[in-house]
Write a protein that holds these residues in place. Structure first.
Motif, PDB file in Angstrom:
ATOM      1  N   CYS A   5      22.964  49.186 -95.827  1.00  0.00           N
ATOM      2  CA  CYS A   5      24.017  48.174 -94.803  1.00  0.00           C
ATOM      3  C   CYS A   5      24.308  48.803 -93.439  1.00  0.00           C
ATOM      4  O   CYS A   5      24.486  47.887 -92.533  1.00  0.00           O
ATOM      5  N   HIS A   6      23.987  50.170 -93.296  1.00  0.00           N
ATOM      6  CA  HIS A   6      24.346  50.563 -91.963  1.00  0.00           C
ATOM      7  C   HIS A   6      22.929  50.525 -91.260  1.00  0.00           C
ATOM      8  O   HIS A   6      21.965  51.074 -91.372  1.00  0.00           O
ATOM      9  N   LYS A   7      23.073  49.801 -90.296  1.00  0.00           N
ATOM     10  CA  LYS A   7      21.864  49.468 -89.112  1.00  0.00           C
ATOM     11  C   LYS A   7      21.976  50.318 -87.977  1.00  0.00           C
ATOM     12  O   LYS A   7      23.048  50.733 -87.699  1.00  0.00           O
ATOM     13  N   GLY A   8      20.952  50.663 -87.478  1.00  0.00           N
ATOM     14  CA  GLY A   8      20.921  51.531 -86.477  1.00  0.00           C
ATOM     15  C   GLY A   8      20.913  50.934 -85.147  1.00  0.00           C
ATOM     16  O   GLY A   8      21.764  51.309 -84.216  1.00  0.00           O
ATOM     17  N   HIS A   9      20.191  50.015 -84.875  1.00  0.00           N
ATOM     18  CA  HIS A   9      19.795  49.229 -83.602  1.00  0.00           C
ATOM     19  C   HIS A   9      20.324  47.739 -83.712  1.00  0.00           C
ATOM     20  O   HIS A   9      19.771  47.016 -82.659  1.00  0.00           O
ATOM     21  N   LYS A  10      21.034  47.441 -84.538  1.00  0.00           N
ATOM     22  CA  LYS A  10      21.539  45.919 -84.520  1.00  0.00           C
ATOM     23  C   LYS A  10      22.794  45.835 -85.680  1.00  0.00           C
ATOM     24  O   LYS A  10      23.184  47.056 -86.004  1.00  0.00           O
ATOM     25  N   ALA A  11      23.277  44.700 -85.856  1.00  0.00           N
ATOM     26  CA  ALA A  11      24.623  44.594 -86.353  1.00  0.00           C
ATOM     27  C   ALA A  11      24.199  45.157 -88.015  1.00  0.00           C
ATOM     28  O   ALA A  11      23.304  44.887 -88.489  1.00  0.00           O
ATOM     29  N   SER A  12      25.219  45.657 -88.332  1.00  0.00           N
ATOM     30  CA  SER A  12      25.117  46.296 -89.896  1.00  0.00           C
ATOM     31  C   SER A  12      25.558  45.230 -90.779  1.00  0.00           C
ATOM     32  O   SER A  12      25.890  44.151 -90.267  1.00  0.00           O
ATOM     33  N   VAL A  13      25.120  45.437 -91.976  1.00  0.00           N
ATOM     34  CA  VAL A  13      25.209  44.133 -92.865  1.00  0.00           C
ATOM     35  C   VAL A  13      26.079  44.626 -94.167  1.00  0.00           C
ATOM     36  O   VAL A  13      25.949  45.814 -94.561  1.00  0.00           O
ATOM     37  N   ASN A  14      26.383  43.811 -94.924  1.00  0.00           N
ATOM     38  CA  ASN A  14      26.939  43.944 -96.125  1.00  0.00           C
ATOM     39  C   ASN A  14      26.145  43.689 -97.435  1.00  0.00           C
ATOM     40  O   ASN A  14      26.214  42.288 -97.691  1.00  0.00           O
ATOM     41  N   ALA A  15      25.621  44.684 -98.018  1.00  0.00           N
ATOM     42  CA  ALA A  15      24.463  44.365 -98.843  1.00  0.00           C
ATOM     43  C   ALA A  15      25.029  43.876-100.115  1.00  0.00           C
ATOM     44  O   ALA A  15      24.456  43.198-100.913  1.00  0.00           O
ATOM     45  N   CYS A  16      26.331  44.210-100.402  1.00  0.00           N
ATOM     46  CA  CYS A  16      26.913  43.354-101.817  1.00  0.00           C
ATOM     47  C   CYS A  16      27.139  41.848-101.573  1.00  0.00           C
ATOM     48  O   CYS A  16      27.155  41.362-102.579  1.00  0.00           O
ATOM     49  N   ALA A  17      27.016  41.168-100.346  1.00  0.00           N
ATOM     50  CA  ALA A  17      27.288  40.063-100.273  1.00  0.00           C
ATOM     51  C   ALA A  17      25.947  38.965-100.653  1.00  0.00           C
ATOM     52  O   ALA A  17      26.005  37.839-100.643  1.00  0.00           O
ATOM     53  N   GLN A  18      25.120  39.716-101.027  1.00  0.00           N
ATOM     54  CA  GLN A  18      23.871  38.996-101.574  1.00  0.00           C
ATOM     55  C   GLN A  18      24.473  38.391-102.947  1.00  0.00           C
ATOM     56  O   GLN A  18      23.743  37.351-103.306  1.00  0.00           O
TER      57      GLN A  18
END
Ligand code: HEC
Ligand code: HEC
Ligand code: HEC
Ligand code: HEC
Length: 104
Positions: free
Chosen positions: A82-95
């Protein structure tokens, strides 16, 4: 006075990613990357060294809406799912789930 790199990043609004915000607080590349040069993923171990494991961060986000992202049936998944370092983070649950999470 010559501005420091981190001040310039703040001034230019380049502090929006997690790694920039950490660097502004004094964490260097090696704080998150155990390999030099850094590989494509950061080590969860590194995150855990400072923040504690999933259970520990889950205790901090019990009131997160609509759901506690750190307390799920996925268990101890890698932080950078979920937490990205150098780009927008993502919501892994949304898959699989429709709920929206704002991941810092
Ligand atoms: C050297 C220690 C250190 C390491 C390593 C570290 N952090 Fe942090 N992190 C901090 C500090 C200090 C703060 C600011 C205080 C706080 O919110 O806990 C912070 C804040 C955060 C925040 C909330 C504030 C924000 O700017 O979004 C998140 C999310 C976060 N860290 C995730 C991570 C993840 C994921 C990793 C591993 C890739 C990681 N951290 C590695 C020290 C660290
Ligand atoms: C499923 C996605 C997901 C994963 C995986 C994940 N996080 Fe988070 N994290 C979030 C979201 C969403 C928030 C914001 C919660 C809120 O709204 O308060 C957050 C917030 C945080 C914060 C800030 C907490 C505070 O004090 O407000 C820290 C620190 C953090 N995460 C660390 C970690 C660490 C360390 C790991 C790996 C052990 C990890 N996260 C794994 C989604 C995730
Ligand atoms: C807060 C933790 C954190 C810090 C600090 C950090 N990174 Fe990262 N880095 C990550 C994460 C997480 C990834 C996984 C891919 C992504 O999220 O962008 C990554 C991926 C990378 C990658 C491979 C992917 C890419 O973007 O090319 C490189 C290279 C990299 N980091 C270099 C660095 C360097 C150099 C520094 C110091 C200037 C640094 N990182 C500081 C967390 C961090
Ligand atoms: C690969 C797909 C997948 C991912 C990713 C996933 N889930 Fe699930 N989740 C499921 C399935 C399948 C079920 C069981 C069927 C159901 O109840 O909808 C479930 C059930 C749940 C339930 C119980 C639902 C209920 O109504 O009782 C919760 C809560 C939940 N997941 C939260 C999460 C959270 C939080 C994340 C992210 C950290 C996550 N899930 C990621 C597939 C997934």
């Amino acid at each position: 006075m010559v501005p420091r790199m981190q001040d310039r990043a703040w001034a230019q609004g380049q502090d929006k990613f997690l790694a920039d915000r950490h660097q502004a607080r004094g964490a260097n590349c090696a704080a998150c990357h155990r390999e030099n040069p850094p590989k494509d993923v950061a080590s969860s171990e590194a995150c855990i060294t400072c923040h504690g494991n999933m259970g520990k961060v889950a205790a901090k986000t019990v009131d997160a809406k609509p759901i506690n992202p750190h307390d799920s049936h996925l268990g101890e998944i890698a932080c950078d799912q979920c937490h990205k370092g150098h780009k927008a983070s993502v919501n892994a649950c949304a898959q699989c789930h429709p709920f929206e999470l704002k991941v810092p």
